[in-house]
Design an enzyme around this catalytic site. Sequence first.
Site, mmCIF file in Angstrom:
data_model
loop_
_atom_site.group_PDB
_atom_site.id
_atom_site.type_symbol
_atom_site.label_atom_id
_atom_site.label_comp_id
_atom_site.label_asym_id
_atom_site.label_seq_id
_atom_site.Cartn_x
_atom_site.Cartn_y
_atom_site.Cartn_z
ATOM 1 N N TYR A 18 0.837 -1.196 0.000
ATOM 2 C CA TYR A 18 0.000 0.000 0.000
ATOM 3 C C TYR A 18 0.877 1.254 0.000
ATOM 4 C CZ TYR A 18 -3.780 3.198 1.216
ATOM 5 O OH TYR A 18 -4.685 4.236 1.210
ATOM 6 N N HIS A 22 1.424 4.165 -3.081
ATOM 7 C CA HIS A 22 1.204 5.595 -2.856
ATOM 8 C C HIS A 22 2.492 6.406 -3.010
ATOM 9 C CE1 HIS A 22 -2.722 4.272 -1.562
ATOM 10 N NE2 HIS A 22 -3.111 5.538 -1.671
ATOM 11 N N TRP A 77 -8.771 2.822 -8.482
ATOM 12 C CA TRP A 77 -9.523 1.913 -7.629
ATOM 13 C C TRP A 77 -9.352 0.461 -8.078
ATOM 14 C CZ3 TRP A 77 -14.676 5.091 -7.451
ATOM 15 C CH2 TRP A 77 -14.524 6.157 -6.558
#
Length: 104
Positions: A18, A22, A77
Amino acid sequence: MPRVASKMKLFKGFEEEYKKRHDELWPELHALLKENGISNYSIFLDHDTNYLFAQMDIEDPKALENLPDHPVMKRWWAYMKDIMETNEDNSPVSFPLKEVFFLA
Protein backbone atom coordinates in the site's frame (compact mmCIF):
# COMPACT_ATOMS: atom_id res chain seq x y z
CA MET A 1 -10.87 25.35 4.12
CA PRO A 2 -13.01 22.32 4.96
CA ARG A 3 -11.32 19.09 6.04
CA VAL A 4 -12.70 15.67 5.21
CA ALA A 5 -11.74 12.46 7.01
CA SER A 6 -12.61 8.82 6.50
CA LYS A 7 -11.47 5.33 7.36
CA MET A 8 -10.86 2.35 5.09
CA LYS A 9 -9.61 -1.20 5.65
CA LEU A 10 -6.36 -2.61 4.29
CA PHE A 11 -5.96 -6.38 3.92
CA LYS A 12 -3.45 -7.89 6.35
CA GLY A 13 0.00 -8.35 4.87
CA PHE A 14 -0.31 -5.54 2.30
CA GLU A 15 1.01 -2.68 4.42
CA GLU A 16 4.27 -2.31 2.48
CA GLU A 17 2.54 -2.66 -0.91
CA TYR A 18 0.00 0.00 0.00
CA LYS A 19 2.77 2.42 0.93
CA LYS A 20 4.76 1.54 -2.22
CA ARG A 21 1.79 2.22 -4.48
CA HIS A 22 1.20 5.59 -2.86
CA ASP A 23 4.91 6.47 -2.95
CA GLU A 24 4.61 5.90 -6.72
CA LEU A 25 1.33 7.80 -7.08
CA TRP A 26 0.48 8.29 -10.75
CA PRO A 27 1.10 11.85 -11.96
CA GLU A 28 -2.34 11.93 -13.59
CA LEU A 29 -4.01 11.02 -10.28
CA HIS A 30 -1.97 13.65 -8.44
CA ALA A 31 -3.06 16.22 -11.02
CA LEU A 32 -6.72 15.14 -10.79
CA LEU A 33 -6.76 15.55 -7.01
CA LYS A 34 -5.08 18.96 -7.18
CA GLU A 35 -7.42 20.11 -9.98
CA ASN A 36 -10.35 19.24 -7.73
CA GLY A 37 -9.03 21.36 -4.87
CA ILE A 38 -7.61 18.61 -2.68
CA SER A 39 -4.53 19.46 -0.60
CA ASN A 40 -2.80 18.31 2.58
CA TYR A 41 -3.98 14.76 1.89
CA SER A 42 -2.64 12.29 4.46
CA ILE A 43 -3.34 8.61 5.06
CA PHE A 44 -2.35 6.92 8.31
CA LEU A 45 -2.32 3.20 9.13
CA ASP A 46 -3.34 1.64 12.44
CA HIS A 47 -1.13 -1.47 12.46
CA ASP A 48 -3.27 -3.15 15.14
CA THR A 49 -6.50 -3.08 13.11
CA ASN A 50 -5.24 -2.41 9.56
CA TYR A 51 -7.63 0.52 9.33
CA LEU A 52 -6.49 3.44 7.21
CA PHE A 53 -7.36 6.94 8.36
CA ALA A 54 -7.47 9.52 5.57
CA GLN A 55 -7.69 13.28 5.99
CA MET A 56 -7.64 15.98 3.33
CA ASP A 57 -8.36 19.65 2.90
CA ILE A 58 -10.81 20.40 0.12
CA GLU A 59 -11.71 23.76 -1.40
CA ASP A 60 -15.23 22.60 -2.29
CA PRO A 61 -16.53 19.33 -0.78
CA LYS A 62 -18.95 19.00 -3.72
CA ALA A 63 -15.92 18.47 -5.98
CA LEU A 64 -15.52 15.03 -4.39
CA GLU A 65 -18.81 13.98 -5.97
CA ASN A 66 -17.26 14.13 -9.47
CA LEU A 67 -14.19 12.00 -8.74
CA PRO A 68 -15.87 8.54 -8.82
CA ASP A 69 -16.84 9.05 -12.47
CA HIS A 70 -13.38 10.09 -13.64
CA PRO A 71 -11.48 7.41 -15.64
CA VAL A 72 -8.23 7.97 -13.71
CA MET A 73 -10.02 7.45 -10.40
CA LYS A 74 -11.69 4.28 -11.69
CA ARG A 75 -8.33 2.96 -12.87
CA TRP A 76 -6.72 3.71 -9.47
CA TRP A 77 -9.52 1.91 -7.63
CA ALA A 78 -9.15 -1.13 -9.89
CA TYR A 79 -5.40 -1.05 -9.18
CA MET A 80 -5.99 -0.98 -5.39
CA LYS A 81 -8.85 -3.49 -5.10
CA ASP A 82 -6.58 -6.47 -4.49
CA ILE A 83 -5.11 -5.03 -1.29
CA MET A 84 -8.07 -3.39 0.47
CA GLU A 85 -11.78 -3.76 1.09
CA THR A 86 -13.74 -2.42 -1.88
CA ASN A 87 -17.28 -2.01 -3.11
CA GLU A 88 -18.63 -3.61 -6.29
CA ASP A 89 -17.45 -0.60 -8.34
CA ASN A 90 -13.90 -1.08 -6.90
CA SER A 91 -14.16 2.08 -4.79
CA PRO A 92 -12.76 1.60 -1.28
CA VAL A 93 -15.23 0.75 1.43
CA SER A 94 -15.01 4.06 3.22
CA PHE A 95 -16.65 5.43 6.33
CA PRO A 96 -16.81 9.20 6.84
CA LEU A 97 -15.51 10.40 10.18
CA LYS A 98 -16.93 13.31 12.15
CA GLU A 99 -14.49 15.87 13.45
CA VAL A 100 -14.82 16.26 17.22
CA PHE A 101 -11.71 18.37 17.94
CA PHE A 102 -9.33 20.63 16.06
CA LEU A 103 -6.42 22.69 17.35
CA ALA A 104 -5.13 25.28 14.89
